[in-house]
Design an enzyme around this catalytic site. Structure first.
Site: not given
Ligand code: GLN
Length: 510
Positions: A84, A163, A187
């Site tokens: 990532k 994400s 994420s």
């Molecule tokens: N969807 C969550 C956010 O927008 C989690 C994102 C993540 O785990 N990096 O913060």
């Protein structure tokens, strides 16, 4: 060497199977790497990759082959993966999905990257490139990437989740057997669920955060995404472990081999003894995870998977996590608060994009940051700065911290009645790209089942559990108590020995 085997099938092999072929010298790491690089080029339309570099990857594969030739037989040697784009890498650019870091090159590798990689002391995996993600890992659909959206291989008009959407889409489409991701509020688990693959977020602190572009430091955690629990176990064994000189929040616990027990369970097979492989496991079902907020198709798939766990000997018990609903407002105060602090380093001087034209120093900061950050990152910086400001700190930030503690306590009450907690990962299957783009709150609400365990710092996993509306994959979430990654992986592995949801592949992955 390769002439005897059909290279076209290589991409259907998981990490463990590829490692076995490499160890038997049926195929070389260079051949495997060439095969996957060609697949990545053929699947450019998925938008999963932000950077590849064949010269770098093939040189790494050559180094892995040299180690294999010398007789080294470590479990991941020569197997490809990608990271990532929030993990900094010396050999590839790192953007964190943001224009702010366009063309940025780190002078060092993240700890997770070096532990997995081919350099001395690493597990010997070959890096195929960097994977698309929401900007600074903020999002649930990978539509917040400053570069391009990622498409779900099961239906190109839908999001892959976020994400870590590039990681999930690439693994699901067989562009590589495994990838790294990060999970701050879901994420790893949510994109794994929405693309039909397996992912685990370990206990907070299990993997070093050194070299992960920071979003919310008290929540951020690295973990693997792969197609099976066994493959996740192989990667996590290499990624995890203390890093005391570089991340003071990394847990001071010895490295664990998560894979050996799973391999032994596979050897026992799915015969009569293995069928009760989960005898005695108590699975807690929080009533709040099975209510009206979850789509019926998702609930049906999750219940089907739980029935399978019962067949394997597990018992289901009802538990309660009464503050589940509050996890959304609590997370969306704490995460932006920490983000506003972490993102202050991107000012065009210490790090990041600098505006070409500006007046005085203040104007330079303003223009650089306005140009470099996208909408969601800007929104979170503003929310975070507000909740930390004098006069609002007690009302929002401090209050959120107190409720965070209560949420963690609720889990301990539940774990007095069960060993593992289960439920859905996402309240719906993957939605259409663009459907929630103009509505940040709609995105935030979709995180309802993953945020509470993140706030508590608990390990959580997503396991393919079937299909829901529009033929899209559904994930079952398993949440463990602190440091119980092995138990989660073991339960998921037993389930995967008895089912084949994790082996289904999208039509676009042929
Ligand atoms: N969807 C969550 C956010 O927008 C989690 C994102 C993540 O785990 N990096 O913060």
């Amino acid at each position: 060497m390769s002439s005897a085997m059909n290279n076209l099938d290589l991409h259907d092999l998981g990490v463990a199977q590829l490692a076995a072929k490499l160890a038997a010298r049926e195929v070389s790491s260079v051949e495997v790497t060439q095969h996957f690089l060609a697949r990545i080029r053929q699947h450019d339309h998925l938008g999963a990759f932000l950077a590849t570099d064949a010269t770098v990857s093939l040189a790494q594969a050559g180094a892995a082959d040299a180690r294999l030739a010398l007789g080294e037989r470590t479990p991941l040697l020569g197997v490809p993966l990608a990271h990532k784009d929030v993990f900094v890498t010396r050999d590839f650019p790192t953007t964190a999905g943001s224009k702010m870091l366009e063309n940025y090159r780190s002078p060092f590798d993240a700890t997770v990257v070096s532990r997995l990689g081919v350099a001395a002391g690493g597990a010997g995996m070959v890096t195929l490139g960097k994977l698309n993600c929401d900007e600074f890992a903020m999002g649930s659909g990978n539509d917040n990437s400053a570069y391009q959206p990622v498409h779900n291989p099961w239906d190109l008009s839908r999001v892959p989740g976020g994400s870590s959407g590039g990681s999930a889409a690439a693994v699901a489409a067989r562009l590589l057997p495994a990838a790294t991701g990060t999970d701050t509020g879901g994420s790893i688990r949510q994109p794994a669920a929405l693309t039909g693959i397996t992912g685990i977020k370990p206990t907070y602190g299990r993997c070093s955060r050194y070299g992960m572009v920071a979003f919310a430091s008290s929540l951020d955690q690295a973990g693997p995404l792969a197609r099976s629990a066994l493959d996740c176990a192989l990667l996590l064994s290499a990624m995890a472990g203390p890093d005391p000189d570089r991340d003071s929040t990394s847990l001071d616990l010895p490295a664990v081999d998560y894979a050996t027990d799973l391999i032994a369970a596979s050897a026992r097979g799915t015969g009569a003894t293995a069928l009760k492989g989960l005898q005695g496991l108590r699975i807690g079902l929080p009533t709040q995870f099975f209510g009206a907020g979850c789509a019926p198709d998702v609930l049906a798939a999750v219940r089907g998977a739980l029935a399978e766990f019962e067949k394997l000997g597990a018992t289901l018990v009802d538990v309660s996590l009464p503050l589940t609903e509050l996890s959304i407002p609590v997370y969306y105060v704490i995460a932006p608060a920490e983000a506003s602090s972490n993102l202050s380093r991107f000012d065009g001087v210490r790090y990041g994009h600098r505006a070409a034209h500006y007046g005085d120093l203040t104007d330079m900061y303003k223009k650089s940051r306005s140009e470099g950050f996208g909408l969601e990152a800007t929104r979170r910086i503003m929310i975070g700065t507000y909740v930390l400001s004098h006069g609002y700190y007690d009302a929002y930030y401090l209050k959120a911290q107190k409720i965070r503690r209560l949420i963690a306590q609720d889990f301990q009450t539940a774990f007095a009645q069960c060993d593992v907690i289960a439920g859905p990962v996402s309240p719906t299957v993957a939605w259409k790209i663009g459907e929630k783009s103009d509505d940040p709150v709609a995105n935030y609400l979709a995180d309802i089942y993953t945020l509470s365990s993140s706030l508590a710092g608990l390990p959580g996993m997503s396991v393919p559990a079937g299909f829901g509306a529009h033929g899209m994959p559904v994930g079952l979430q398993l949440i463990g108590n602190y440091f119980k990654e092995a138990q989660l992986l073991g339960a998921a592995h037993q389930f995967q020995l008895a089912t084949d949801w994790h082996q289904r592949k999208p039509g676009s992955a042929t």
